[in-house]
Design an enzyme around this catalytic site. Structure first.
Site, PDB file in Angstrom:
ATOM      1  N   TYR A 177      43.225  50.096  92.913  1.00 41.94           N
ATOM      2  CA  TYR A 177      43.880  49.012  93.652  1.00 41.94           C
ATOM      3  C   TYR A 177      45.375  48.961  93.347  1.00 41.94           C
ATOM      4  CZ  TYR A 177      39.567  46.297  94.721  1.00 41.94           C
ATOM      5  OH  TYR A 177      38.373  45.846  95.209  1.00 41.94           O
TER       6      TYR A 177
ATOM      7  N   SER B 234      37.934  54.812  98.945  1.00 43.59           N
ATOM      8  CA  SER B 234      38.918  53.781  98.566  1.00 43.59           C
ATOM      9  C   SER B 234      38.184  52.727  97.752  1.00 43.59           C
ATOM     10  CB  SER B 234      39.495  53.119  99.811  1.00 43.59           C
ATOM     11  OG  SER B 234      38.556  52.216 100.371  1.00 43.59           O
ATOM     12  N   ASP B 235      38.897  51.962  96.961  1.00 40.41           N
ATOM     13  CA  ASP B 235      38.236  50.801  96.371  1.00 40.41           C
ATOM     14  C   ASP B 235      38.024  49.767  97.482  1.00 40.41           C
ATOM     15  OD1 ASP B 235      37.024  49.026  94.666  1.00 40.41           O
ATOM     16  OD2 ASP B 235      38.565  49.127  93.117  1.00 40.41           O
ATOM     17  N   TRP B 236      37.248  48.742  97.175  1.00 41.69           N
ATOM     18  CA  TRP B 236      36.830  47.737  98.146  1.00 41.69           C
ATOM     19  C   TRP B 236      38.057  47.008  98.726  1.00 41.69           C
ATOM     20  CZ3 TRP B 236      36.753  42.506  99.123  1.00 41.69           C
ATOM     21  CH2 TRP B 236      35.706  42.010  99.910  1.00 41.69           C
TER      22      TRP B 236
ATOM     23  N   ALA C 284      40.784  48.169  99.480  1.00 40.16           N
ATOM     24  CA  ALA C 284      42.067  48.664  98.954  1.00 40.16           C
ATOM     25  C   ALA C 284      42.963  49.243 100.043  1.00 40.16           C
ATOM     26  CB  ALA C 284      41.812  49.712  97.866  1.00 40.16           C
TER      27      ALA C 284
END
Ligand code: BGC
Length: 775
Positions: free
Chosen positions: A272, A303-305, A307
């Site tokens: 993030y 990707s992160d959540w 992000a």
């Protein structure tokens, strides 16, 4: 620096080495990447990928990049979710909590994907299976304190078997971010501060999840996160900026990722945070250059959540379309939660901002992992019935494994007057908010963990001593942040009545983990006050701490005779602790990070540089000893804090046992080391105490002079030895010259000739020392 004639040869060797071996963990066994050595099976997978790609529409290709959760859709609108799957617009789902929603809904989604979507590509179900699925193991930082790769591997294997029973084939673990900041709540999820330890244990976790055979239906594809530098969040504030010079990034923060990839890890999650002002999720340097070009990674990047969209508030992307452009071009294959790829990739392709070849590469990366998992043959939950599920989930063997793991994670920090182990026949006043805290002992990230299955310490102690009435109990405080002192009276009364006091405190689970950082890392609530009152009773006082981070202990450390760090020990934490407290096993945990005196000392880590004025006990004066109006230089000018000193409270690698160990006879097989050679460093370790116990011998080196200043010590190996009283054993570490490599200012991995110090030690601050010359 003048380059040694051998230097060029060494460099050439190393550079080719970096394609397959982690620098910091060069003596580990690593599997060659499948990319470099295509097997027949791999060739079949690649041809199936090409076959699928040739038949897929653009929409179906983009669909493979979509990792959805209920938040992406209107969760009540199951019809449109099913339709999206039917049209091939979803590649996978995350964090579908199988125990709290209609499990059949997910089986139905998979059925639609397999039977009704255009090409029948199965969905991939992922979840944060971080330290267990339903059988919860100690938090990762606690597991790291075991310094036992086998234990970590076994824990991950149990988690994988349970999660796959419910159809999960992908976990967002291991978290292999290095962190030097215990204020950061997510330090609980890390494996500590050291690149070698994190690499070794991260690899073990990957091996446990993936089982060496991804096609085995009990395997989960692992996901290393968060690439890269997330653990260096400024000030310990989660999601914050990370500033890491590239040299440091390559020497400290990247090696665990490289090691895990070399061990076959299948996916990587973006961070993030910004890294040197560029959000990780939009960094071609990280994902294109380092991950793909330098390391040859052939799995996929997620990707992160949220992000991708968070690059907008970062002030890096103008809007959702721009965010999609940046992420896709940086090399983020799969988008978690948001749907900017679905919305904008077709348009971006029309505009020439993203090509179909790039899209094909991203889809291929994802399909490759789905094929390796053999989802086509095993798309559904492994447990076919409730009864079958019940046989797998939380079975006795898994609970035993969790208990055995927890036992090795406890770190005995202090044990004056041998207050521990407790002796049967003594009456024990059990006091404190975490002695019977079924939920809090589980720690952070427990989607499927449930406190109703937890075994807490209080009943475990009662069970241990039988029906003797030896265990008295008064919590004193209801929870860790409780500031009400109304329970003190009963607690003190119990303490006075008992032979020994056992205080069980620390932090509730919610005080660490994602988004849960603290500026003040002291014992929360009125716990310190309660301990102070208990110590006034004059009774021997042992303290068990459960927390997601090391805590600032202040005077509590003096008031307690014994202190044992138990982290958040998971489902079986209670019985595991009872065994160790009563001496059935000696504690054997070692700190995977430096334990600070106080938050003001952070960042603190053992592998720091020396400074021009290193502090020592005799070149500075503690604040209370400084006279009034003395001359500026009189108390000494060295790198220290007047109030906290210059050392951590407990060093990296530290931990006591119920026995004592002596180190002797340090020997080197040679006093010189060739640039392509290796040395054996050995010492004899003797259990000089009266109990069998496990010692963890640690190998450290120091490069005395380099073209850049080098750390005062670096861990290069460790070995756990269980010895009977009086028993001696020799430890033999082989140290390869390649393990002495580091990145110079040109970002080349180099080995520089010169003098080195080497230690075999029980922790980062002591040990037997010798030297050798690298030629
Ligand atoms: C976390 C990740 C996690 C993801 C999915 C994010 O908020 O940073 O570590 O895997 O959520 O739950």
């Amino acid at each position: 620096m003048k380059k040694h004639p051998l230097y060029i040869g060494v460099m050439a060797g190393l550079l080719s080495l970096t394609a397959t071996l982690p620098l910091q963990a060069a003596n580990q066994t690593v599997a060659p990447t499948t990319l470099n050595q295509p097997s027949r099976q791999q060739e079949a997978i690649e041809s199936k990928i090409q076959n699928l790609l040739a038949q897929m529409s653009i929409q179906e290709k983009i669909g493979q990049l979509a990792l959805r959760d209920w938040g992406t859709f209107d969760a009540s609108d199951m019809k449109s979710i099913k339709q999206a799957v039917r049209e091939g617009r979803v590649g996978g789902f995350l964090n579908v909590n199988f125990s709290s929603v209609d499990k059949n809904a997910f089986e139905e989604l998979q059925r639609i994907a397999v039977e009704e979507s255009p090409l029948g590509v199965p969905l991939l179900f992922g979840q944060d299976v971080i330290h267990g699925y339903e059988t919860i193991f100690p938090i990762p930082l606690g597991q790291a304190a075991s310094w036992n790769p086998e234990l970590i591997k076994n824990g991950a294997r149990v988690a994988a078997q349970e999660a796959s029973a419910d159809g999960i084939r992908w976990t967002f673990a291991p978290m292999i971010d290095i962190s030097r900041d215990p204020r950061w709540g997510r330090i609980a999820e890390t494996l500590g501060e050291d690149p070698y330890l994190t690499s070794t244990l991260g690899v073990a976790m990957v091996e446990g999840f993936q089982s060496g055979n991804l096609a085995d239906p009990t395997s989960l594809a692992a996901c290393g996160k968060h690439f890269a530098g997330y653990g260096a969040a400024e000030g310990g504030r989660d999601y914050n900026s990370a500033y890491i010079p590239e040299r440091l990034l390559r020497d400290i923060y990247l090696p665990p990722f490289k090691a895990s990839i070399d061990a076959g890890m299948q996916s990587i999650m973006s961070t993030y945070s910004t890294l040197n002002d560029v959000p990780g999720t939009g960094s071609p340097f990280l994902f294109k250059q380092v991950l793909r070009e330098e390391w040859g990674f052939d799995g996929f990047v997620v990707s992160d959540w949220n992000a991708v969209m968070e690059m907008v508030p970062h002030g890096f992307a103008r809007d959702a379309k721009h965010a999609a452009t940046l992420a896709a071009n940086a090399g983020i294959d799969m988008e978690m939660h948001t749907d900017t790829y679905e919305q904008f990739l077709p348009q971006l392709m029309d505009e020439g901002q993203f090509s179909e070849a790039q899209l094909d590469t991203a889809v291929a990366n994802i399909l490759r992992v789905k094929l390796r998992l053999d989802l086509w043959n095993h798309p559904y939950p492994r447990a076919k019935s409730k009864a079958e599920r019940a046989q797998i989930i939380r079975n006795d063997q898994f609970r035993d494994t969790a208990k055995a793991a927890a036992k090795e994670t406890f770190v005995l920090l202090k044990n004056d007057n041998r207050v521990l182990p407790l002796k049967k026949g003594q009456s024990v006043a059990v006091i404190g908010p975490l002695a019977d805290a079924a939920h809090d002992q589980l720690g952070t990230w427990i989607y499927n963990g449930d406190k109703k299955h937890s075994r807490t310490l209080l009943p475990a102690l009662r069970e241990m001593v039988g029906d003797t009435g030896e265990i008295l109990y008064a919590a004193g405080l209801d929870y860790s942040r409780d500031t009400r002192t109304r329970g003190f009276k009963a607690a003190i009364k119990a303490a006075k009545k008992a032979d020994v006091v056992l205080f069980v405190g620390g932090e509730e689970a919610i005080l660490s983990g994602e988004g849960h950082s603290r500026g003040d890392i002291r014992l929360p609530g009125a716990q310190a006050e309660l301990v102070a009152e208990l110590s006034k009773t004059g009774k021997p006082l042992a303290m068990v701490l459960m927390a997601g981070r090391p805590l600032q202990l202040d005077q509590t450390l003096q008031q307690a005779d014994a202190v044992m760090m138990a982290w958040h020990p998971g489902t079986m934490g209670g019985p595991a602790l009872a065994d160790v407290l009563y001496g059935e096993t000696s504690p054997s945990g070692r700190l995977p990070l430096s334990w600070p005196v106080g938050a003001g000392q952070i960042p603190i880590y053992y592998n720091h540089l020396a400074t021009g004025r290193p502090a020592s006990e005799d070149n500075y004066t503690r604040i209370e000893k400084i006279g009034r109006e003395v001359f500026q230089h009189q108390p000494g000018n060295s790198s220290n804090l007047l109030d906290y000193g210059h050392k951590p409270l407990f060093p990296f690698g530290y931990g006591l046992t119920y026995s004592e160990f002596e180190y002797s006879d340090l020997e080197l097989s040679d006093t010189t080391l060739d640039a392509n050679g290796q040395l054996t460093v050995s010492a004899t370790i003797t259990n000089t105490g009266k109990t069998a116990a496990t010692e963890t011998a640690q190998l450290y080196v120091r490069d005395q002079v380099g073209s850049v200043s080098r750390p005062v010590r670096e861990l290069k190996g460790f070995e756990r030895l269980t010895l009977e009283p009086g028993e001696s054993r020799q430890v033999n570490f082989s140290l390869k010259a390649s393990q002495l490599a580091f990145h110079n200012t040109d970002m080349e991995a180099v080995i520089e000739p010169g003098e080195f110090r080497v230690w075999i030690a029980p922790n980062a601050e002591s040990g037997l020392e010798a030297g050798f010359t690298l030629r």
